[in-house]
Design a protein around this motif. Structure first.
Motif, PDB file in Angstrom:
ATOM      1  N   UNK A   1      40.079   5.363  34.896  1.00  0.00           N
ATOM      2  CA  UNK A   1      39.344   4.735  36.268  1.00  0.00           C
ATOM      3  C   UNK A   1      39.136   5.593  36.701  1.00  0.00           C
ATOM      4  N   UNK A   2      40.190   6.505  37.566  1.00  0.00           N
ATOM      5  CA  UNK A   2      39.926   7.848  38.580  1.00  0.00           C
ATOM      6  C   UNK A   2      38.716   8.747  38.200  1.00  0.00           C
TER       7      UNK A   2
ATOM      8  N   UNK B   1      33.904  11.888  36.508  1.00  0.00           N
ATOM      9  CA  UNK B   1      33.300  11.570  36.175  1.00  0.00           C
ATOM     10  C   UNK B   1      30.880  11.024  36.616  1.00  0.00           C
ATOM     11  N   UNK B   2      31.515  10.186  37.328  1.00  0.00           N
ATOM     12  CA  UNK B   2      30.101   9.168  37.509  1.00  0.00           C
ATOM     13  C   UNK B   2      29.030   9.515  38.116  1.00  0.00           C
ATOM     14  N   UNK B   3      30.222   9.707  39.072  1.00  0.00           N
ATOM     15  CA  UNK B   3      29.700  10.410  41.076  1.00  0.00           C
ATOM     16  C   UNK B   3      28.750  11.578  40.394  1.00  0.00           C
ATOM     17  N   UNK B   4      29.658  12.744  39.541  1.00  0.00           N
ATOM     18  CA  UNK B   4      29.302  13.749  39.442  1.00  0.00           C
ATOM     19  C   UNK B   4      28.054  13.526  38.512  1.00  0.00           C
TER      20      UNK B   4
ATOM     21  N   UNK C   1      25.579  18.425  44.886  1.00  0.00           N
ATOM     22  CA  UNK C   1      27.423  17.904  44.129  1.00  0.00           C
ATOM     23  C   UNK C   1      27.943  16.842  45.377  1.00  0.00           C
ATOM     24  N   UNK C   2      28.303  16.518  44.793  1.00  0.00           N
ATOM     25  CA  UNK C   2      29.342  15.324  44.878  1.00  0.00           C
ATOM     26  C   UNK C   2      30.884  15.763  45.020  1.00  0.00           C
ATOM     27  N   UNK C   3      31.248  16.607  44.956  1.00  0.00           N
ATOM     28  CA  UNK C   3      32.558  17.124  44.146  1.00  0.00           C
ATOM     29  C   UNK C   3      33.635  17.216  45.284  1.00  0.00           C
ATOM     30  N   UNK C   4      32.979  16.705  46.857  1.00  0.00           N
ATOM     31  CA  UNK C   4      33.741  17.474  48.201  1.00  0.00           C
ATOM     32  C   UNK C   4      33.816  15.829  48.424  1.00  0.00           C
ATOM     33  N   UNK C   5      33.319  14.688  48.042  1.00  0.00           N
ATOM     34  CA  UNK C   5      33.200  13.355  48.243  1.00  0.00           C
ATOM     35  C   UNK C   5      33.993  13.032  48.176  1.00  0.00           C
ATOM     36  N   UNK C   6      35.574  13.192  48.359  1.00  0.00           N
ATOM     37  CA  UNK C   6      36.799  12.465  47.533  1.00  0.00           C
ATOM     38  C   UNK C   6      36.731  10.991  47.540  1.00  0.00           C
ATOM     39  N   UNK C   7      36.411  10.225  49.097  1.00  0.00           N
ATOM     40  CA  UNK C   7      36.300   9.213  49.751  1.00  0.00           C
ATOM     41  C   UNK C   7      35.779   8.280  48.559  1.00  0.00           C
ATOM     42  N   UNK C   8      34.558   8.502  48.202  1.00  0.00           N
ATOM     43  CA  UNK C   8      33.708   7.563  47.556  1.00  0.00           C
ATOM     44  C   UNK C   8      33.890   6.685  46.665  1.00  0.00           C
TER      45      UNK C   8
END
Length: 457
Positions: free
Chosen positions: A147-148, A153-156, A166-173
């Motif tokens: 699930x993580x 993946x889906x956020x990317x 790019x949303x890769x830097x937003x690990x807290x989302x």
């Protein structure tokens, strides 16, 4: 003087439902097993059920014709309801929670981003992101929290296809949205009777999550304002172009972005989690997925045209969403008195259409608890409103085509190259929040298929 007609008396009759003495049981189910609350009462009392818990009464609607009435034919009488009202504290008046003219204006602004031709052009981006996922999974030695991985993946995909960001830097989302869902459901089941200032751990987490989401949304807007995209077709560009730049406009952009970030990743990630669970439970389905992916794709990445060819994979996605619809509850509030199935529903009532129970209605589904992708490969499709994983009517999910493409590509590419297996003895249970997710995550081991196995298939 004659009294009211039989029809008039029937229209004022309340639907059947559990007696008052069942209140303790209902409260327990409301807190611990909302799926059983809906399913048990639909089975016991029929297609329209009045469930009274304390001072509140909820009307459960569980028939395709009645769902059509609430969601489409008389949609103007039904505004967003329980759960979504509470989520407004974090999501604001975004597309998911707004109503009336505000909602129509927002829909017009964002709709062009989801035009079929534009979504088709995003297929290469989606396939590339999925390819990176498969490589990451194959590189793991130990168990993987699926699930993580699906959330990442889906956020990317969402960032690159809808926001051009790019949303890769937003690990807290992902964690922030979990806190939002937890709080929204807590307020719904407690009827918002616990003051928001009470420093419960859940409420403290929610406040931190809300601040985090607002910060991220503001940063995305600021970055785009600093580097505008000429004639940009993405959501950020359209929101900026439609706004006036004042405080109200910036707040509306923030609300829309937070809503899009939640709805755009959570539903697909949940569907994929359930898909991997069900495929592991039914190895023969995994083998058919593998065979189709090898036959259609070979070793290349999929393109949009392959969606027409990956027919079995698509049917697996559809059957997963039948059993575990990511949006399991469609809550509404009646604005004026109405009649549903011959029963009177007063203005102000909470009315819920529940895809989870509707997708299991024995009148419309044979052996409804059985996982059978063949249901969706048959010539005869299910009744239109017996299957509504994306809702229905004017509020039909705007991102359905992107979500389906993403899910089909993930299943096909993972099944082609890998096998995913749950840890021995791991128990999978549903958790009915704003979305229907796997409770507590889904740890799985990754097994790479050899080139010989691929050729043999």
């Amino acid at each position: 003087m004659t009294g009211p007609s039989h029809e008039a008396r029937a229209a004022r009759t309340a639907p059947p439902g559990p007696p008052r003495r069942a209140t303790i049981r209902l409260l327990k189910q409301l807190f611990t097993d909302r799926l059983a609350l809906m399913g048990d009462n639909a089975e016991d009392y029929g297609d329209v059920v009045r469930i009274a818990i304390g001072p509140k009464a909820m009307y459960l609607v569980n028939h395709p014709d009645l769902a059509k009435h609430v969601l489409a034919d008389n949609a103007a009488n039904y505004h967003k309801g329980i759960g979504l009202q509470e989520a407004r504290r974090a999501l604001g008046d975004g597309l998911l929670t707004s109503d009336g003219e505000t909602w129509r204006r927002q829909r017009r602004t964002i709709q062009p981003v989801f035009r079929p031709k534009r979504i088709a052009r995003q297929a290469a981006v989606v396939a590339s992101e999925v390819d990176s996922l498969v490589r990451r999974l194959a590189a793991h030695d130990g168990p993987v929290e699926i699930l993580h991985e699906m959330t990442g993946l889906t956020l990317g995909v969402l960032g690159k296809t809808l926001l051009d960001a790019e949303l890769g830097g937003y690990d807290t989302l992902g964690h922030s949205f979990e806190a939002v869902q937890d709080q929204a459901m807590f307020e719904a089941v407690t009827l918002s009777m616990v003051p928001q200032w009470v420093p419960l751990k859940k409420q403290l987490h929610f406040r931190a999550a809300r601040d985090d989401l607002r910060r991220i949304a503001d940063e995305l807007v600021e970055r785009r304002l600093a580097k505008p995209v000429e004639n940009g077709e993405d959501v950020l560009s359209r929101l900026i172009a439609s706004g006036s730049g004042d405080g109200a406009s910036r707040e509306r952009m923030r609300d829309e972005l937070i809503t899009l970030l939640l709805a755009g990743h959570e539903t697909t990630a949940s569907t994929l989690g359930w898909a991997f669970h069900l495929v592991d439970e039914h190895p023969e389905v995994g083998e058919r997925l593998h065979a189709e992916a090898v036959a259609v794709l070979g070793d290349r990445l999929p393109g949009h045209d392959d969606l027409r060819k990956l027919t079995y994979t698509a049917s697996v996605v559809e059957e997963v969403m039948r059993l575990y619809p990511p949006v399991w509850l469609l809550p509404r509030v009646a604005q004026a008195d109405d009649e549903i199935g011959g029963y009177h529903v007063p203005a102000g009532s909470d009315v819920v259409v529940v895809p989870y129970t509707l997708h299991r209605h024995p009148e419309f589904w044979t052996d409804p608890e059985r996982f059978d992708p063949g249901r969706f490969t048959a010539a005869e499709r299910p009744a239109r409103y017996a299957y509504i994983p994306f809702g229905a009517g004017p509020r039909f999910c705007i991102g359905n085509s992107l979500g389906v493409m993403e899910a089909v590509f993930v299943l096909a590419m993972v099944a082609r190259d890998l096998r995913l297996r749950k840890l021995p003895g791991y128990r999978v249970e549903p958790e009915a929040m704003l979305s229907l997710r796997v409770r507590g995550g889904l740890p799985m081991t990754v097994h790479e298929r050899t080139a010989e196995l691929r050729r043999a298939a």
